[in-house]
Scaffold this motif. Structure first.
Motif, PDB file in Angstrom:
ATOM      1  N   SER A   1      -1.173  -4.815  -2.680  1.00  0.00           N
ATOM      2  CA  SER A   1      -0.098  -3.496  -3.442  1.00  0.00           C
ATOM      3  C   SER A   1      -0.751  -2.223  -3.166  1.00  0.00           C
ATOM      4  CB  SER A   1       0.285  -3.480  -4.231  1.00  0.00           C
ATOM      5  OG  SER A   1      -0.747  -3.843  -5.556  1.00  0.00           O
ATOM      6  N   LYS A   2      -1.963  -2.548  -3.294  1.00  0.00           N
ATOM      7  CA  LYS A   2      -3.082  -1.533  -2.683  1.00  0.00           C
ATOM      8  C   LYS A   2      -3.848  -1.420  -1.094  1.00  0.00           C
ATOM      9  CE  LYS A   2      -5.561   0.550  -6.031  1.00  0.00           C
ATOM     10  NZ  LYS A   2      -5.285   2.514  -6.438  1.00  0.00           N
ATOM     11  N   GLU A   3      -3.289  -1.824  -0.758  1.00  0.00           N
ATOM     12  CA  GLU A   3      -3.237  -2.691   1.068  1.00  0.00           C
ATOM     13  C   GLU A   3      -1.528  -1.796   1.775  1.00  0.00           C
ATOM     14  OE1 GLU A   3      -0.745  -4.760   3.606  1.00  0.00           O
ATOM     15  OE2 GLU A   3      -3.154  -6.022   4.174  1.00  0.00           O
ATOM     16  N   ILE A   4      -0.742  -2.111   0.996  1.00  0.00           N
ATOM     17  CA  ILE A   4      -0.200  -1.466   1.835  1.00  0.00           C
ATOM     18  C   ILE A   4       1.073   0.176   0.646  1.00  0.00           C
ATOM     19  CG2 ILE A   4       2.549  -1.371   1.125  1.00  0.00           C
ATOM     20  CD1 ILE A   4       2.595  -4.101   0.125  1.00  0.00           C
ATOM     21  N   GLU A   5      -0.354   0.276  -0.063  1.00  0.00           N
ATOM     22  CA  GLU A   5       0.410   1.620  -0.267  1.00  0.00           C
ATOM     23  C   GLU A   5      -1.263   2.835   0.554  1.00  0.00           C
ATOM     24  OE1 GLU A   5      -2.191   4.087  -4.743  1.00  0.00           O
ATOM     25  OE2 GLU A   5      -0.794   2.096  -4.287  1.00  0.00           O
ATOM     26  N   SER A   6      -1.808   2.059   0.956  1.00  0.00           N
ATOM     27  CA  SER A   6      -3.000   2.408   1.481  1.00  0.00           C
ATOM     28  C   SER A   6      -2.436   2.765   3.216  1.00  0.00           C
ATOM     29  CB  SER A   6      -4.920   2.105   1.040  1.00  0.00           C
ATOM     30  OG  SER A   6      -5.166   2.499   2.618  1.00  0.00           O
TER      31      SER A   6
END
Lengths: 537, 289
Positions: free
Chosen positions: A320-325
């Motif tokens: 999820s952090k990868e997507i957000e970033s």
């Protein structure tokens, strides 16, 4: 006289009219409260405000279309469904459950749990023989653990007019076990590269790169190039960079327990999957783990090196952090699942129309586990894309409502629902059917940029044809194997062990897991993985 | 018959004890000699394989060492801070009642919720702390992805949450102290420091030991903050036994091996805390008695 005529007319006509009404009207509203006609427009709008702006589409002509499903009568029957938390997969499951209830009169009880609990609850149900669910959702890589508890998917769904008949050959193979289709494939996933075009197609950035490295800039073809690009552009200011967002080289999944094993597989695959060596990528013929061979070590070394060019906190990113970033414009490059791609194509994305897709980078050398030497790949680069697991579902073999359960899943993924679900970003449904690979749908209905769509579809077509693909280790105990791998990779990423030492520890742990689960059991299951890796029909 | 009759009153308690303590404990011991895991459920017999594997499990022993360090460090800080705050509250400050309640809020918050709040503070990309550092022109710190800062973050979260407990117990202790020794010290002209060192602190020793022991027992289970903040990472740098056992038992489903780890952990915790308790009791014993 008149009365006699009317009587004789009624005597002949009434049964005819009644019979006709049974054929024409009754089947379309057999058990549910909703009546459907063939080809009628499908809309989610009546199922909540969140669906108010979702597109509509014509009902399909497949066997589980809205119209055909409305002919079924499951009044008084209950279906027990175990699915993921809302929204990813949980949202469509709940929505289609409500629709199925409306159409058939069935009662569908949906239980939403976290991904970890999805596995745990299934396992508990099977190990204690309590038969708690009729339909279960899971990651398709868990097929090796659970396939013996699943019912075979009937041909009526996978062939002819069935809603899964148009799955591409790659995904059809993915949902099989020992020749039988055991999973209902409602999603199709793969990992691919995402790169920023405001750098790669920008003259100034190209000149900058040329000046720094002496090389021409094009999207990375190897992981070495990937790291070089990440290093060169780390801290660079691209023309289209969103205001206030610091630009870095790469965003990747790096968190232990956050699906990092997927990123690791991407990076090691081209170094370790040799197209000339058949019979096993993860293990050799004697079930000796290969996770610490020089190919894996080379990939992990690159992975460790890339941590220098990640955003702040990037060494602890889950999916999820990868997507957000990546979605907010943090970096030049990213890879893994489709989600970051979809995010960057959303109407409000700050990097909309600034991202293209490409196959995962390859490697300029590939380890040969038979000769124990590095081989130079044909064409100079070895590509080995990872066909990462996606969501799948199954009907339990012990279910007393198998027919209804398959009808529900078939309806879940019918042509119209599948098309609409693809347009809703957080549903977790990705393309896997032949009709999904037409650019018109994405450009006109999703309003994505054509160059971006073309690059993405070309990447997927490339994977369909590639014969040197890597798949998940779909054997019993796969979670244990992946946890051991993630633990080792995390140690290397944190600098607590060298890549070789960390992977040696993983190999040792893998041997222990194989011993624990049973070498015969694992070896037998692994043949299914080898069949995919080596393209054995 | 009449003689044995009162024993029946013990029966409900005994049944409860057997059901919730004795049976699970005996069952766990039995499970440790099986290979119960994700693909092999049930109680087969594999001898002491799990025990010998545990003896060689460097990750487990590393997590135990880490727990010693984390629990002693956090409890020591909590004790010092808790005592200081209790002294302030005891001596009398303005709005004492208000502050007493205020200081208790962290302890009254659900631990996992508190850990989530701390995570949002320490998160490196969008966290409040790095935002603050950025505002004053300092470089961001990898709070959760570097070993030192990650241990620091967990220590802070633990201290924040449990210092109020120390405060509460120590304040109660201070309020219960007899006034005469303090009056005698005042008559003798003892300074504030001397009064604290010679009167307050020694008289508070039994209460301090009790508070420290309760906190040590609790700290030996550190899990919420570790799991939520770092998941034991980076690498295994913050992994505690509870986190490791959770991983093995409930995520990898190595039920038998996880039981072995848990049982050993329980035995070690009981032994260690008993020894610490004895040492403390001996140290706090007035000389000459």
């Amino acid at each position: 006289m008149f009365t006699k005529k009317v009587k004789s007319l009624l005597a002949v006509g009434l049964p005819v009219v009644l019979a006709a009404s049974v054929v024409v009207i009754a089947p379309a509203s057999a058990g549910g409260k909703v009546t459907r006609t063939q080809g009628q427009e499908v809309s989610y709008a009546s199922y909540g405000a969140e669906y108010a702006n979702v597109a509509t589409t014509k009902d399909g002509d497949d066997s589980c279309s809205w119209y055909n499903t409305s002919k079924k009568d499951y009044s008084g029957k209950t279906l027990r469904v175990l699915t993921h938390a809302i929204p990813n997969m949980g949202k469509p499951t709940a929505l289609h459950a409500k629709q199925f209830e409306d159409l058939t009169g069935a009662k569908v009880e949906v239980e939403h749990v976290s991904f970890g609990d999805l596995y745990a609850k299934q396992l508990r149900s099977y190990q204690t023989d309590t038969n708690q669910y009729d339909v279960v959702f899971n990651g398709s890589y868990q097929i090796g653990d659970f396939q013996q508890y699943y019912a075979k998917v009937p041909d009526s769904i996978t062939k002819g007019n069935g809603s899964l008949a148009t799955l591409t050959p790659l995904y059809k193979a993915l949902y099989k076990w020992d020749g039988d289709t055991k999973l209902v494939g409602i999603d199709g996933d793969r990992h691919f590269l995402k790169y920023r075009t405001d750098v790669y197609e920008n003259a100034e950035a190209k000149a900058f790169y040329k000046k720094k490295t002496g090389k021409d800039l094009a999207f990375p073809k190897t992981w070495k190039e990937y790291n070089l690009h990440a290093k060169t552009f780390n801290g660079y200011k691209p023309a289209g960079q969103p205001a206030g967002v610091k630009f870095t080289g790469t965003t990747e999944i790096t968190q232990k327990g956050g699906l990092m094993f997927g990123a690791f597989i991407d990076r090691v695959a081209p170094y370790a999957k040799n197209p000339n060596v058949k019979g096993g990528f993860w293990f050799d013929e004697n079930m000796v783990p290969q996770v610490n061979n020089p190919g894996f070590v080379a990939g992990l070394t690159d992975f460790v090196d890339a941590t220098k060019y990640m955003p702040v906190g990037g060494k602890n990113f889950d999916l999820s952090k990868e997507i957000e970033s990546f979605g907010r414009g943090d970096s030049l490059l990213s890879y893994t699942w489709d989600d970051a791609w979809s995010k960057s194509n959303e109407p409000t994305s700050p990097i909309k129309n600034k991202v293209k897709a490409a196959p995962l980078p390859g490697a300029e050398k590939v380890w040969n586990r038979v000769t124990k030497k590095w081989d130079t790949p044909k064409g100079g680069i070895n590509y080995a894309p990872y066909i990462a697991w996606g969501w799948s579902s199954a009907v339990t073999a012990a279910s007393p409502q198998k027919q209804m359960a398959f009808d529900y899943l078939c309806f879940w993924g019918n042509q119209a629902n599948h098309k609409l679900d693809l347009t809703i970003g957080d549903m977790g449904v990705n393309p896997a059917r032949t009709e999904d690979f037409k650019s018109d749908f994405w450009v006109k209905e999703m309003n994505w940029g054509k160059p971006a769509v073309d690059s993405w579809l070309a990447t997927m077509q490339n994977y369909e044809k590639n014969t040197n693909r890597v798949f998940d280790l779909r054997v019993p105990g796969v979670s244990d194997y992946m946890t051991a791998l993630e633990n080792a990779v995390a140690k290397a990423l944190a600098g607590q062990a060298t890549p070789q030492k960390a992977l040696d520890e993983a190999a040792k742990e893998w041997n222990a897991i194989t011993k624990r689960v049973g070498i015969t059991k694992v070896k037998s299951a692994y043949q299914n993985v080898i069949a995919l890796e080596d393209n054995i029909k | 018959m009449k003689k044995g009759y009162p024993r029946f009153f013990l029966l409900p308690g005994l049944i409860l004890l057997i059901a919730i303590i004795i049976f699970p404990l005996l069952f766990t011991i039995r499970v440790t000699f099986s290979s119960w895991n994700v693909s092999q459920s049930g109680l087969n017999f594999i001898g002491g394989e799990n025990w010998s594997e545990m003896a060689r499990d460097v990750r487990y022993w590393g997590s135990l060492l880490r727990l010693f360090y984390l629990s002693f460090l956090t409890v020591a800080i909590q004790y010092v801070l808790g005592f200081a705050i209790a002294l302030f509250a005891w001596k009398g400050i303005a709005a004492r009642r208000f502050f007493r309640v205020l200081w208790l809020i962290p302890m009254m918050t659900t631990p996992s919720l508190m850990a989530i709040i701390w995570r949002s503070i320490f998160t490196e990309d969008i966290g409040a702390l790095n935002g603050l550092l950025n505002r004053v022109g300092l470089d961001p710190v990898n709070w959760l992805t570097e070993s030192g800062p990650a241990n620091f973050a967990i220590t802070i979260a633990e201290v924040w949450q449990w210092t109020p407990f120390m405060f509460l117990i120590l304040l109660a202790g201070l309020l219960s102290l007899p006034k005469e020794p303090f009056m005698a010290a005042a008559i003798d002209g003892a300074s504030a420091w001397k009064t604290f060192a010679r009167v307050t602190f020694p008289m508070m020793a039994p209460i301090s030991i009790g508070a420290i022991m309760i906190r040590l027992i609790d700290a030996s289970k550190i899990f919420d903050s570790v799991f939520t903040l770092t998941r034991g990472g980076p690498g295994n740098a913050t992994e505690t036994p509870a986190a490791y056992i959770f991983q093995r038992s409930l995520q990898d489903f190595q039920i038998a091996y996880g039981s072995t780890l848990a049982l050993t952990y329980l035995i070690l915790a009981i032994l260690t805390l008993t020894i610490i308790g004895k040492v403390f009791a001996r140290l706090s014993k007035p000389k000459g008695i």
